[in-house]
Design a protein around this motif. Structure first.
Motif, PDB file in Angstrom:
ATOM      1  N   GLY A   1      42.614  53.578  28.032  1.00  7.94           N
ATOM      2  CA  GLY A   1      43.532  53.727  29.163  1.00  7.94           C
ATOM      3  C   GLY A   1      43.433  52.657  30.207  1.00  7.94           C
ATOM      4  N   CYS A   2      42.220  52.092  30.372  1.00 11.35           N
ATOM      5  CA  CYS A   2      42.010  51.071  31.401  1.00 11.35           C
ATOM      6  C   CYS A   2      41.669  49.700  30.819  1.00 11.35           C
ATOM      7  CB  CYS A   2      40.868  51.488  32.337  1.00 11.35           C
ATOM      8  SG  CYS A   2      41.224  52.897  33.401  1.00 11.35           S
ATOM      9  N   GLY A   3      41.198  49.691  29.595  1.00  8.68           N
ATOM     10  CA  GLY A   3      40.809  48.422  28.984  1.00  8.68           C
ATOM     11  C   GLY A   3      39.325  48.185  28.955  1.00  8.68           C
ATOM     12  N   ALA A   4      38.552  49.065  29.604  1.00  8.87           N
ATOM     13  CA  ALA A   4      37.095  48.965  29.585  1.00  8.87           C
ATOM     14  C   ALA A   4      36.522  50.373  29.613  1.00  8.87           C
ATOM     15  CB  ALA A   4      36.578  48.160  30.778  1.00  8.87           C
ATOM     16  N   ALA A   5      35.336  50.533  29.037  1.00  9.42           N
ATOM     17  CA  ALA A   5      34.757  51.870  28.899  1.00  9.42           C
ATOM     18  C   ALA A   5      34.241  52.445  30.202  1.00  9.42           C
ATOM     19  CB  ALA A   5      33.626  51.843  27.865  1.00  9.42           C
ATOM     20  N   ASP A   6      33.984  51.592  31.189  1.00  2.00           N
ATOM     21  CA  ASP A   6      33.357  52.081  32.412  1.00  2.00           C
ATOM     22  C   ASP A   6      33.998  51.549  33.685  1.00  2.00           C
ATOM     23  OD1 ASP A   6      32.606  49.484  32.114  1.00  2.00           O
ATOM     24  OD2 ASP A   6      30.455  49.805  32.353  1.00  2.00           O
ATOM     25  N   ALA A   7      35.168  50.937  33.582  1.00  5.32           N
ATOM     26  CA  ALA A   7      35.776  50.356  34.779  1.00  5.32           C
ATOM     27  C   ALA A   7      37.261  50.092  34.548  1.00  5.32           C
ATOM     28  CB  ALA A   7      35.076  49.049  35.145  1.00  5.32           C
ATOM     29  N   CYS A   8      37.962  49.862  35.648  1.00  4.84           N
ATOM     30  CA  CYS A   8      39.348  49.418  35.549  1.00  4.84           C
ATOM     31  C   CYS A   8      39.355  47.914  35.257  1.00  4.84           C
ATOM     32  CB  CYS A   8      40.095  49.705  36.846  1.00  4.84           C
ATOM     33  SG  CYS A   8      40.446  51.462  37.109  1.00  4.84           S
ATOM     34  N   THR A   9      40.487  47.419  34.791  1.00  7.82           N
ATOM     35  CA  THR A   9      40.635  45.998  34.482  1.00  7.82           C
ATOM     36  C   THR A   9      41.852  45.460  35.230  1.00  7.82           C
ATOM     37  OG1 THR A   9      42.057  46.386  32.565  1.00  7.82           O
ATOM     38  CG2 THR A   9      39.673  46.416  32.188  1.00  7.82           C
ATOM     39  N   ASP A  10      42.167  44.205  34.979  1.00 10.50           N
ATOM     40  CA  ASP A  10      43.306  43.578  35.656  1.00 10.50           C
ATOM     41  C   ASP A  10      44.639  44.227  35.275  1.00 10.50           C
ATOM     42  OD1 ASP A  10      41.614  41.824  36.908  1.00 10.50           O
ATOM     43  OD2 ASP A  10      41.937  40.191  35.473  1.00 10.50           O
ATOM     44  N   THR A  11      44.660  44.957  34.174  1.00 14.13           N
ATOM     45  CA  THR A  11      45.911  45.605  33.764  1.00 14.13           C
ATOM     46  C   THR A  11      46.166  46.907  34.520  1.00 14.13           C
ATOM     47  OG1 THR A  11      44.833  46.839  31.970  1.00 14.13           O
ATOM     48  CG2 THR A  11      45.672  44.637  31.447  1.00 14.13           C
ATOM     49  N   CYS A  12      45.134  47.418  35.193  1.00 10.80           N
ATOM     50  CA  CYS A  12      45.285  48.687  35.922  1.00 10.80           C
ATOM     51  C   CYS A  12      45.949  48.452  37.278  1.00 10.80           C
ATOM     52  CB  CYS A  12      43.917  49.337  36.142  1.00 10.80           C
ATOM     53  SG  CYS A  12      43.066  49.795  34.622  1.00 10.80           S
ATOM     54  N   PRO A  13      46.695  49.436  37.778  1.00 12.67           N
ATOM     55  CA  PRO A  13      47.272  49.305  39.129  1.00 12.67           C
ATOM     56  C   PRO A  13      46.166  49.139  40.163  1.00 12.67           C
ATOM     57  CG  PRO A  13      48.233  51.168  37.954  1.00 12.67           C
ATOM     58  CD  PRO A  13      47.063  50.702  37.136  1.00 12.67           C
ATOM     59  N   ARG A  14      46.413  48.323  41.139  1.00 15.41           N
ATOM     60  CA  ARG A  14      45.429  48.095  42.189  1.00 15.41           C
ATOM     61  C   ARG A  14      45.461  49.250  43.187  1.00 15.41           C
ATOM     62  NH1 ARG A  14      47.102  42.512  44.655  1.00 15.41           N
ATOM     63  NH2 ARG A  14      49.061  43.700  44.733  1.00 15.41           N
ATOM     64  N   PRO A  15      44.312  49.642  43.734  1.00 15.97           N
ATOM     65  CA  PRO A  15      44.287  50.743  44.700  1.00 15.97           C
ATOM     66  C   PRO A  15      45.228  50.522  45.883  1.00 15.97           C
ATOM     67  CG  PRO A  15      42.066  50.224  43.991  1.00 15.97           C
ATOM     68  CD  PRO A  15      42.962  49.160  43.405  1.00 15.97           C
ATOM     69  N   GLU A  16      45.312  49.258  46.345  1.00 16.55           N
ATOM     70  CA  GLU A  16      46.188  49.000  47.500  1.00 16.55           C
ATOM     71  C   GLU A  16      47.657  49.210  47.160  1.00 16.55           C
ATOM     72  OE1 GLU A  16      44.664  44.877  46.053  1.00 16.55           O
ATOM     73  OE2 GLU A  16      43.947  46.960  46.189  1.00 16.55           O
ATOM     74  N   ASP A  17      47.992  49.096  45.868  1.00 18.96           N
ATOM     75  CA  ASP A  17      49.380  49.334  45.459  1.00 18.96           C
ATOM     76  C   ASP A  17      49.699  50.821  45.368  1.00 18.96           C
ATOM     77  OD1 ASP A  17      49.833  46.637  45.256  1.00 18.96           O
ATOM     78  OD2 ASP A  17      49.366  46.548  43.112  1.00 18.96           O
ATOM     79  N   GLN A  18      48.660  51.652  45.399  1.00 22.02           N
ATOM     80  CA  GLN A  18      48.861  53.080  45.257  1.00 22.02           C
ATOM     81  C   GLN A  18      49.106  53.768  46.590  1.00 22.02           C
ATOM     82  OE1 GLN A  18      45.570  54.644  43.020  1.00 22.02           O
ATOM     83  NE2 GLN A  18      45.717  53.048  41.474  1.00 22.02           N
ATOM     84  N   ALA A  19      48.892  53.048  47.698  1.00 20.50           N
ATOM     85  CA  ALA A  19      49.158  53.644  49.004  1.00 20.50           C
ATOM     86  C   ALA A  19      50.662  53.819  49.190  1.00 20.50           C
ATOM     87  CB  ALA A  19      48.594  52.759  50.111  1.00 20.50           C
ATOM     88  N   PRO A  20      51.092  54.899  49.856  1.00 15.33           N
ATOM     89  CA  PRO A  20      52.527  55.091  50.090  1.00 15.33           C
ATOM     90  C   PRO A  20      53.099  53.914  50.860  1.00 15.33           C
ATOM     91  CG  PRO A  20      51.301  57.084  50.606  1.00 15.33           C
ATOM     92  CD  PRO A  20      50.290  55.997  50.377  1.00 15.33           C
ATOM     93  N   PRO A  21      54.218  53.374  50.439  1.00 12.31           N
ATOM     94  CA  PRO A  21      54.807  52.237  51.147  1.00 12.31           C
ATOM     95  C   PRO A  21      55.342  52.671  52.496  1.00 12.31           C
ATOM     96  CG  PRO A  21      56.322  53.051  49.483  1.00 12.31           C
ATOM     97  CD  PRO A  21      55.036  53.806  49.302  1.00 12.31           C
TER      98      PRO A  21
END
Length: 460
Positions: free
Chosen positions: A422-442
């Motif tokens: 789902g993320c590209g790595a077994a224990d972390a997010c990768t560059d393909t995952c949405p960035r946390p700052e992009d998840q904040a309501p606009p």
């Protein structure tokens, strides 16, 4: 329209793509029904919950997957489902979506007429809140399926959507175009739309949803799920308490006799229409199950929402009633218990396990990450999701007891494998995952409704 026709599955091997999958409400329903699913979710914490629960997940932006990775989705997916984010349509939000209903209808028309994605995307930038456009994604996925070489341009057989009641108008417009002109390739659907209350399907919570179920032409016409439980209506004791506060001008203090005040008579047995009594908070929380120790009854719950236009008055319900609509504020609800017949005290607030159970999640569902109460509130109640899926696919109703057994979480090895996928790595997010700052309501140019604090229930 509802139907009590004999059950006959319309698909041999249903496989669900769950857009905006959240922590897994619809996928838990699919698991209980032995239906495979793949969820797309961009919130990291919700994905952590899904991994812990053992659910197949892509940690990704739904729009980005459609644009850039649609061909990587399993071609055997034949059921499209989703509940787009509701913030801009909910009465508890800014209202940008509600104010742009006609504009969104125009986009629906343009998409089904075959206008290019690039042209649509450019114009969508003019919306005051970009989240308003997410309600178009299920339609855009349905169109993309008919253009996908990996699927041999095969359309989805079934579409199941749910949202807050304010979106019913858009679902009706979806129905109009899907049944009329159809998708750009000519695929048409038979569609049914309705507003359903979750307590009428056995969920111990008052929650209204706008629902769309569509079946591709050539399959049997769809029907909304048949209610299994009676509807809940506010009782006289609540009105009496409001009148008392209004006359005295004093903040309301819960008392034990509110649980037995006029209007809270016994719910009775199955009625002459075959409907069971609605399920209450006490029905699901009183007895110990899994790691849940059980909650002593009677108890009262004071919501975080104002009631009847009186900010100081908070809605109050007893354990013999369904919960208020469970939203991200569930952790703020105050629970009152008693020491003896004359002493009421503030007890422990709902745990995440209990909040999930009020949403009909199995006990011990592995809530993980941050903002867990928001995850619970945003989720589709699994029992309600099961009713939608069984109605959409022509399957027998799920035995509710299947969702009352403690959930068995994934092992660390299983979680690592799911996260790697789902993320590209077994224990972390990768560059393909949405960035946390992009998840904040606009930021929105819309002002929130001043009356929010006076609403006894939200429609999220």
């Amino acid at each position: 329209m509802t139907s009590a026709a004999p059950h006959q599955s319309i698909l041999d091997n249903p496989f669900v793509l769950d857009l905006f999958a959240g922590p897994g409400g619809l996928d838990v329903a699919g698991h209980a029904l032995d239906i495979p699913s793949l969820g797309i979710e961009w919130d990291k914490s919700a994905c952590l919950t899904r991994y812990a629960a053992g659910l197949d997940t892509l940690h990704a932006d739904v729009s980005a997957v459609r644009r850039d990775a649609f061909e990587s989705l399993p071609p055997e997916i034949n059921v499209l489902a989703g509940g787009p984010p509701c913030q801009t349509y909910s009465v508890a939000g800014h209202g940008a979506g509600r104010k742009n209903l006609n504009k969104v209808k125009e986009y629906i028309e343009r998409l089904t007429a075959g206008e290019s994605d690039e042209s649509i995307d450019e114009d969508l930038k003019t919306l005051s809140d970009p989240r308003t456009a997410l309600v178009l994604e299920p339609l855009r996925y349905a169109i993309q399926a008919t253009r996908s070489p990996n699927r041999e341009k095969r359309p989805y057989d079934v579409i199941v959507l749910e949202q807050v009641p304010a979106v019913e108008e858009l679902w009706l417009h979806y129905a109009k175009v899907l049944q009329g002109a159809g998708l750009p390739d000519g695929t048409k659907y038979k569609v049914v739309v309705g507003r359903l209350d979750t307590e009428t399907y056995g969920v111990p919570q008052k929650r209204s949803r706008a629902v769309l179920i569509a079946r591709r032409e050539g399959l049997a016409a769809p029907s909304l799920p048949v209610p299994t439980h009676r509807s809940y209506e506010a009782k006289e004791w609540n009105r009496r308490s409001e009148d008392e506060q209004a006359s005295t001008g004093q903040a309301h203090q819960p008392t034990l006799d509110e649980g037995t005040a006029p209007g809270t008579e016994e719910r009775g047995e199955i009625d002459d229409q075959g409907l069971q009594p609605w399920r209450s908070m006490g029905d699901v929380l009183a007895e110990p199950v899994g790691t849940h120790p059980g909650r002593a009854t009677p108890f009262l719950v004071r919501s975080n929402y104002g009631s009847s236009g009186i900010p100081g008055r908070r809605g109050v319900r007893s354990d013999r009633q369904p919960a208020f609509t469970v939203t991200g504020r569930i952790s703020r609800f105050v629970v009152f218990q008693h020491l003896d017949a004359n002493i009421v005290y503030e007890g422990a607030r709902f745990s995440m396990n209990e909040a999930g159970m009020l949403q009909s999640f199995p006990p011990d569902y592995p809530w993980s990450g941050k903002a867990q109460s928001q995850q619970v509130g945003n989720a589709v109640p699994p029992l309600f999701g099961a009713r939608l899926l069984t109605a959409a696919l022509g399957l027998p109703q799920l035995d509710p007891s299947a969702l009352r057994e403690p959930w068995q979480p994934a092992t660390e090895e299983q979680q690592a494998k799911l996260r790697s996928q789902g993320c590209g790595a077994a224990d972390a997010c990768t560059d393909t995952c949405p960035r946390p700052e992009d998840q904040a309501p606009p930021p929105s140019t819309e002002r929130p409704r001043k009356s929010n604090k006076n609403s006894s229930e939200t429609s999220e």
